[in-house]
Design an enzyme around this catalytic site. Structure first.
Site, PDB file in Angstrom:
ATOM      1  N   HIS A  17     -54.828-107.375  55.911  1.00  0.00           N
ATOM      2  CA  HIS A  17     -54.717-106.466  57.031  1.00  0.00           C
ATOM      3  C   HIS A  17     -53.994-105.176  56.674  1.00  0.00           C
ATOM      4  O   HIS A  17     -54.337-104.110  57.155  1.00  0.00           O
ATOM      5  CB  HIS A  17     -53.957-107.198  58.143  1.00  0.00           C
ATOM      6  N   SER A  53     -55.356-108.962  68.107  1.00  0.00           N
ATOM      7  CA  SER A  53     -53.972-108.494  68.122  1.00  0.00           C
ATOM      8  C   SER A  53     -52.973-109.642  68.110  1.00  0.00           C
ATOM      9  O   SER A  53     -53.136-110.662  68.774  1.00  0.00           O
ATOM     10  CB  SER A  53     -53.712-107.654  69.357  1.00  0.00           C
ATOM     11  N   GLY A  59     -55.370 -89.857  59.588  1.00  0.00           N
ATOM     12  CA  GLY A  59     -54.888 -90.928  60.464  1.00  0.00           C
ATOM     13  C   GLY A  59     -53.585 -90.491  61.127  1.00  0.00           C
ATOM     14  O   GLY A  59     -53.293 -89.301  61.227  1.00  0.00           O
ATOM     15  N   ARG A  71     -45.561-112.474  60.355  1.00  0.00           N
ATOM     16  CA  ARG A  71     -46.940-112.622  59.895  1.00  0.00           C
ATOM     17  C   ARG A  71     -47.079-113.428  58.614  1.00  0.00           C
ATOM     18  O   ARG A  71     -47.957-114.268  58.506  1.00  0.00           O
ATOM     19  CB  ARG A  71     -47.537-111.237  59.678  1.00  0.00           C
TER      20      ARG A  71
END
Lengths: 251, 646
Positions: free
Chosen positions: B408, B284, B42, B337
């Protein structure tokens, strides 16, 4: 929903494959196509059979891993949609669905629906980059790039490398993929220095990998889940031919 | 367990540059004698592998996907932060540093976070040089947008595909090195164990996922950039293959695991549709720039909407509760968040949720479309709206989107010091796999920043320092004939055969689902002492059943995705219990970790800085409970305060 499935089964690279029939009940219309295959696999495990292998990972249409031809169409019937984002509401109750792996000489089948797409990586390794050593970059706003150019580069860079273009092409050509990659990098000012070298090397690697030639069929564009336009092929041809001529004339 | 964070002396702003100067260098001619293993491709892995190879080291890079380009960094949509201050809105390294520390609820290490903020600008420069097509203004300069938890516009983006474009940039640098023969790439390979020789990490054992071959690989050091463990919840926004195996195996070999209970539940995901669901899709967070979050004020109206008897567009203004704007007027819909997610859970718990399950809230673009015009909104979020439409069959231009929180990102990870070295010498950990920079909650657009900071700008220096300390005489000296390889390889093979031999009645997926439900119910958005204790007991039972009632078909020496899943689920089960233990230990609420026993009268998180201002690091013990160690966090530059976004 009730479905009849006709799925390509092949034990490994060297085995002969064949279609096998399965039936599946109680499929939710809100399930994704891959979730439908998950249910089939759960059923196969319960019956002590070997589940169907298929490539998949992000399941949100961006990693490019999922790859299967559904009723003859790579990624299935929905436009601009990867298999993982295809939902069962687009199929009819009682329908027979045929599922096969990508078919192309450069993408050998490894098992069932899984193919080896490393040929794409080899094209990229040949020239799909801008040489920019870590830590050597100038300030990002040093080179203003007109919005239109940045947008065009972005359009081409949206390619997810899934290989549907190759699977759809009667010649199994990788021109849409290679064209997208070349266009993305060649359009940008940062990519100009290596433009000619890149165009020549990537086309050479593409041919070495066993992909066929382009005869302007356009099937690639039609199945591309990211709507990459045939314009990238024109761009690739232009850059490749000018680079070739320059090379011959020793410019 | 040695938990010396090795933070350099001196003022915060000089630590990294001084440290870089003090580190050992390896002569360019000697670098080719060293071999580095990078697991994962990644953002952190690709960038580290490419940068190390550019420096001259030999690198082997491994990934389980069929191409390094498919690692899950690719799915990040919104953007990447950098303290460029291109918008002249008051941003600076200091402000990004402060926002990140505060956003992490004061549970991260000051020195690491400062360095992250410091190198953030270099990342943007690097990516632009590689040809990452970031969004631009008509004048040709880079565009920015704002993101949750910040009051400046410092986020760079490439439509809704920022992760893909950044990864393609790192992948292109990696490809260049593969083409030059400096990196050997092993795709479709999964790391199944770590090999330790004389206390140092010196290799890994992998399984070739196509042929099933189990192989040993030796190196002078090992880098894990294998991502997070969000799939412990079964349903998450992670890719299907994301797993904890590499980091959990390292934990079992002695690496400390830090803060496993810190998990991020993202507020804007598409609500769950049904039993067969295999993953959750994130929309998003940038959508919260223009979308307004609301639920009906009354349960009655919510019920009518759920039953499909009332069109949400016809709900009158006075009957709508824009709860984030009401509770957090200065940040509004851009509240961080953890706070946004918890608020959504609260209103749904009150029975005011929408979606057929009652587990959803509206994200409404009506006002933004009226203000900016549909065309503008289409420019900004067109691909996200399309994605929403594809999955739900609804059109967000016409009817408000529905969202619900989903797992997430995981802030916890292997413990690392300032050099990103774990408690096992020679084992480095980068990106989401380590615990280092986000404390108890990560701010939006900071994951991409951290992955690339670690890979491009930190690991290439600190690994050079480690190799320099080893000395040239040790370079390349590890041999596969060392008995540690044969021994570890044998254990790996035995474990896989054991999984195949159980021949029980339940599929790997069914165990994964059950585990996920336990973790979501007891170690999700709200956690309690009794719940966590119950979860620990339930996981014990599940583990026992797994090892006696698993059913696997197919062979070891063939492509076998169910065998892969079974191995990962086996590790997730044990890891899930570790998470619950960590959550049980932490008697406070901070960031993503909310203990119902510790909240203010208004229901806000109540931190306990007196007793819990530390990193909780767990050490594995064979046949016994893991042991907790603490790295105390010292704040010299930031005043600890109650995090307020009101």
């Amino acid at each position: 929903m009730k479905l009849k499935l006709k799925i390509w089964r092949q034990d490994d690279k060297d085995s002969q494959g064949l279609f096998k029939n399965y039936s599946l009940e109680n499929v939710s219309k809100d399930a994704s196509f891959l979730e439908m295959l998950d249910s089939l696999n759960e059923q196969l495990i319960a019956k002590d059979e070997v589940p169907v292998s298929f490539d998949h990972d992000c399941r949100e249409g961006i990693c490019g891993m999922c790859s299967m031809t559904i009723n003859g169409e790579p990624h299935g019937p929905e436009k601009a949609t990867t298999t993982c984002q295809l939902h069962m509401r687009h199929f009819k109750d009682g329908e027979t669905i045929t599922i096969e792996p990508w078919r192309a000489r450069a993408f050998p089948v490894l098992k069932d629906l899984v193919t080896d797409r490393s040929a794409f990586d080899s094209i990229m390794q040949a020239g799909g980059f801008i040489t920019a050593r870590t830590g050597s970059a100038v300030d990002a706003n040093e080179i203003p790039i007109p919005k239109e150019i940045a947008d065009e580069a972005m359009d081409a860079a949206a390619c997810i490398g899934c290989g549907a273009c190759v699977a759809a092409c009667p010649n199994a050509s990788a021109m849409l993929f290679t064209g997208a990659k070349v266009s993305h990098l060649n359009k940008l000012p940062q990519g100009k220095a290596e433009k000619e070298r890149r165009s020549l090397l990537m086309v050479e690697a593409m041919e070495d990998a066993g992909f066929g030639g382009c005869t302007n069929v356009g099937a690639c564009e039609a199945v591309c889940p990211k709507s990459i336009s045939l314009d990238v092929i024109a761009h690739l041809n232009r850059d490749f031919h000018t680079s070739s001529i320059k090379k011959i004339l020793n410019f | 367990m040695n938990l010396d964070p090795k933070i350099p002396e001196g003022p915060l702003s000089e630590k990294w540059s001084k440290h870089k100067f003090n580190m050992r260098l390896v002569n360019p001619a000697n670098r080719r004698k060293y071999h580095v293993i990078v697991v994962g491709s990644g953002l952190a892995g690709s960038s580290a592998a490419a940068s190390l190879a550019e420096q001259g080291y030999n690198v082997s890079c491994f990934c389980y996907q069929d191409s390094p380009r498919r690692a899950h960094s690719i799915a990040a949509q919104g953007g990447i932060n950098a303290s460029k201050n291109y918008q002249n809105d008051g941003d600076s390294i200091q402000r990004l540093f402060y926002d990140t520390i505060k956003g992490g609820d004061y549970r991260s290490r000051e020195a690491n976070v400062y360095r992250l903020a410091e190198v953030s600008s270099n990342i943007i420069d690097q990516c632009v040089a590689q040809g990452v097509p970031f969004a631009r203004e008509y004048g040709g300069l880079l565009a920015n947008r704002s993101f949750g938890g910040a009051q400046v516009s410092r986020t760079f983006y490439a439509r809704g595909q920022t992760g893909q474009q950044l990864l393609l940039g790192a992948y292109s640098s990696l490809n260049r090195q593969i083409g030059l023969g400096k990196v050997t790439m092993h795709t479709r390979h999964e790391m199944l164990d770590l090999v330790i020789i004389d206390g140092h990490a010196k290799g890994i054992i992998t399984r070739n996922l196509v042929t099933g071959a189990i192989t040993s690989h030796a190196a002078d050091c090992v880098v894990l950039t294998t991502g997070g463990y969000g799939n412990v919840f079964y349903l998450s926004t992670n890719a299907q293959g994301c797993n904890v195996t590499a980091t959990y195996r390292a934990f079992k070999k002695g690496a400390g695991f830090a803060n496993p209970c810190y998990t991020q539940i993202h507020p804007t995901c598409i609500p769950v549709h049904g039993e067969d669901q295999s993953k959750l899709t994130l929309m998003s967070e940038s959508l919260r720039n223009d979308g307004r979050v609301w639920v009906p004020k009354s349960k009655d109206i919510a019920e009518k909407i759920r039953a499909g008897h009332l069109d949400p567009n016809s709900v009158a203004e006075e009957d709508r509760d824009y709860y984030l704007e009401r509770k957090y007027p200065s940040f509004g819909n851009l509240a961080p968040r953890d706070i946004s997610s918890r608020s959504a859970k609260e209103v749904c718990d009150e029975g005011r949720g929408v979606a057929s399950t009652g587990l959803g809230v509206f994200l409404d673009f009506r006002d933004a479309i009226q203000r900016e015009g549909e065309q503008d909104i289409r420019e900004r979020y067109g691909n996200l709206f399309e994605m929403y439409n594809r999955i739900t069959g609804e059109d967000p231009y016409q009817t408000p989107m529905m969202i619900f929180p989903a797992v997430h990102y995981t802030m916890g990870g292997l413990w690392v010091d300032y050099n990103l070295q774990s408690s096992i010498p020679g084992l480095f950990v980068g990106g989401e796999a380590n615990f280092s920079d986000h404390g108890a909650n990560r701010l939006g657009a900071s994951a991409l920043m951290q992955g690339l900071a670690d890979g491009y700008f930190v690991l290439p220096y600190t690994i050079g320092n480690y190799l320099g300390e080893l000395g040239v005489s040790a370079a390349g000296s590890v041999s596969l004939s060392d008995p540690a390889f044969a021994k570890t390889e044998k254990l790996v093979r035995e474990r896989l055969n054991q999984l195949l031999a159980i021949k029980g009645n339940r599929s790997p997926r069914s165990f994964h689902k059950e585990l996920g439900q336990i973790i979501w119910d007891y170690c999700g958005m709200a956690r309690s002492q009794s719940g966590l204790q119950e979860a620990i007991a339930k996981i014990d039972e599940l583990k026992h059943e797994f090892w006696t009632n698993l059913r696997l078909n197919g062979r070891l020496d063939n492509l076998n995705p169910e065998l892969e899943r079974a191995g990962r689920v086996a590790d997730f089960i044990e890891f899930g219990q570790l998470m619950c233990r960590d959550a049980l230990m932490r008697e406070e609420s901070c960031g993503g970790h909310f203990r119902v026993e510790h909240q203010t009268d208004e229901g806000e998180a109540l931190r306990n800085d007196q007793e819990y201002s530390f990193v909780g690091v767990w050490e594995y013990k064979e046949d016994a409970k893991p042991v907790l160690h603490k790295e105390v966090l010292n704040f010299e530059n930031v005043q600890l305060a109650t995090r307020s976004y009101k």
